[in-house]
Design a protein around this motif. Structure first.
Motif, mmCIF file in Angstrom:
data_model
loop_
_atom_site.group_PDB
_atom_site.id
_atom_site.type_symbol
_atom_site.label_atom_id
_atom_site.label_comp_id
_atom_site.label_asym_id
_atom_site.label_seq_id
_atom_site.Cartn_x
_atom_site.Cartn_y
_atom_site.Cartn_z
ATOM 1 N N LYS A 285 0.860 -1.190 0.000
ATOM 2 C CA LYS A 285 0.000 0.000 0.000
ATOM 3 C C LYS A 285 0.891 1.234 0.000
ATOM 4 O O LYS A 285 1.752 1.380 0.862
ATOM 5 N N SER A 287 1.465 5.132 0.599
ATOM 6 C CA SER A 287 0.806 6.168 1.417
ATOM 7 C C SER A 287 0.249 7.269 0.517
ATOM 8 O O SER A 287 0.823 7.575 -0.536
ATOM 9 N N GLU A 288 -0.883 7.852 0.935
ATOM 10 C CA GLU A 288 -1.651 8.727 0.044
ATOM 11 C C GLU A 288 -0.861 9.957 -0.429
ATOM 12 O O GLU A 288 -0.998 10.378 -1.576
ATOM 13 N N ASN A 289 0.002 10.531 0.428
ATOM 14 C CA ASN A 289 0.737 11.734 -0.017
ATOM 15 C C ASN A 289 1.704 11.407 -1.149
ATOM 16 O O ASN A 289 1.909 12.211 -2.061
ATOM 17 N N ARG A 291 1.260 8.592 -3.117
ATOM 18 C CA ARG A 291 0.459 7.986 -4.178
ATOM 19 C C ARG A 291 -0.104 9.024 -5.152
ATOM 20 O O ARG A 291 -0.024 8.850 -6.380
#
Ligand code: 13P
Ligand code: SF4
Length: 306
Positions: A285, A287-289, A291
């Motif tokens: 996965k 991390s959103e920052n 991604r």
């Protein structure tokens, strides 16, 4: 033994169904793993499949950066890498802090990153590319635009030569493709005078210079199917021979060297795929920052590759 294998395959298929999973497999994986893939292909084809799947779970039989790319494209899906240690040594030859340093040296330069990079490096890049589209991606930039190409110096050099321009090349390389030597190709050409030579663009410059065709693994599969050539000398990782032979039983494939083996690609087995589906391991996965910025680079590439 036969029965054991069948029992293993039955368990994988039943878990795949109950988990609503898809199995994506790279062309270098062990033959037994390729044979259970819903889709077998090169990095570009696999990311295109990941981007459009309706499955809830993606089991990625390949190396870490490939699973990360699937996670970048499909943040709501569970992406599993059956073998935790299946990393690409070339992708690990660059880090985001080191790339940031390089960008400071060339403040006006655009960054093109090979898909064989960590997600954090993609996040620092303007656009991603794979071996299938590197030349096309480089050509998107005006000639006067400086480009930093990371991390594969051989793919970068090949793309630069094809595009007729210079680029700033990161000094990374693939240790497996470095074993493919021009002198072995010259010797094999004498032995098989009717054969054509295909090479992956990660090969050394002296190899790509003398090959008849320089192609991604997916490109090599298509060349074997469509070219009408009966004997092909293959300059890439030898896992690709499984599919080449299976799909073209009437043709002869000669590896440049049996030494061109990527050990990390060979870690994944039927057992590890089963454990992966049973235990839902190992989740990859991003991390959103990271991604969101990495997605922009990968998505730009996918739009340019249609
Ligand atoms: P392809 O995208 O051509 O399959 O290459 C991936 C890779 O890692 C080659 O070493
Ligand atoms: Fe990485 Fe080379 Fe293995 Fe491809 S063959 S995954 S580039 S080490």
């Amino acid at each position: 033994m036969e029965d054991n294998n069948q029992a293993l395959l039955d368990k994988i298929m039943s878990l795949k169904k109950s988990r609503n999973a898809i199995i994506l497999v790279h062309n270098y994986q062990l033959g037994e793993v390729q044979d259970i893939g819903d889709f077998v292909g090169d990095s570009l084809e696999l990311s295109q499949q990941a981007a459009k799947t309706r499955a809830d779970v993606i089991v990625f039989c390949g190396v870490h950066f490939m699973a990360e790319t699937a996670s970048i494209l499909c943040p709501d899906k569970t992406v599993l890498l059956p073998e935790m240690h299946a990393g690409c040594p070339m992708a690990n030859m660059i880090t985001a802090p080191r790339l940031r340093e390089k960008k400071k040296e060339y403040p006006g330069a655009a960054v093109v990153c090979y898909v064989n990079t960590p997600a954090a490096v993609k996040a620092e890049s303007d656009i991603c590319c794979t071996s299938a589209n590197a030349v096309k991606i480089v050509q998107l930039f005006p000639r006067e635009q400086e480009i930093i190409f990371v991390p594969d110096k051989y793919l970068g050099s090949y793309a630069a030569r094809q595009a007729g321009r210079e680029m700033i090349l990161w000094p990374g390389y693939c240790p497996t493709h470095a074993r493919i030597q021009a002198q072995d190709i010259i010797r094999l050409r004498k032995e098989y005078p009717n054969a054509k030579v295909v090479a992956h663009p990660e090969c050394r410059t002296e190899v790509t210079d003398i090959a008849d065709a320089v192609l991604s693994t997916g490109g090599i599969i298509r060349y074997a199917r469509e070219s009408g050539v009966k004997e092909i000398i293959v300059g890439t990782e030898i896992g690709i021979l499984h599919r080449l032979k299976k799909e073209n039983p009437d043709k002869k494939f000669i590896p440049v060297t049996e030494q061109a083996v990527c050990p990390r690609m060979k870690l994944t087995t039927l057992e590890s795929v089963l454990w992966s589906l049973e235990n839902m391991t190992h989740k990859v996965k991003v991390s959103e920052n990271i991604r969101a910025r990495a997605w922009a680079a990968v998505d730009k590439m996918l739009k340019a590759s249609i």
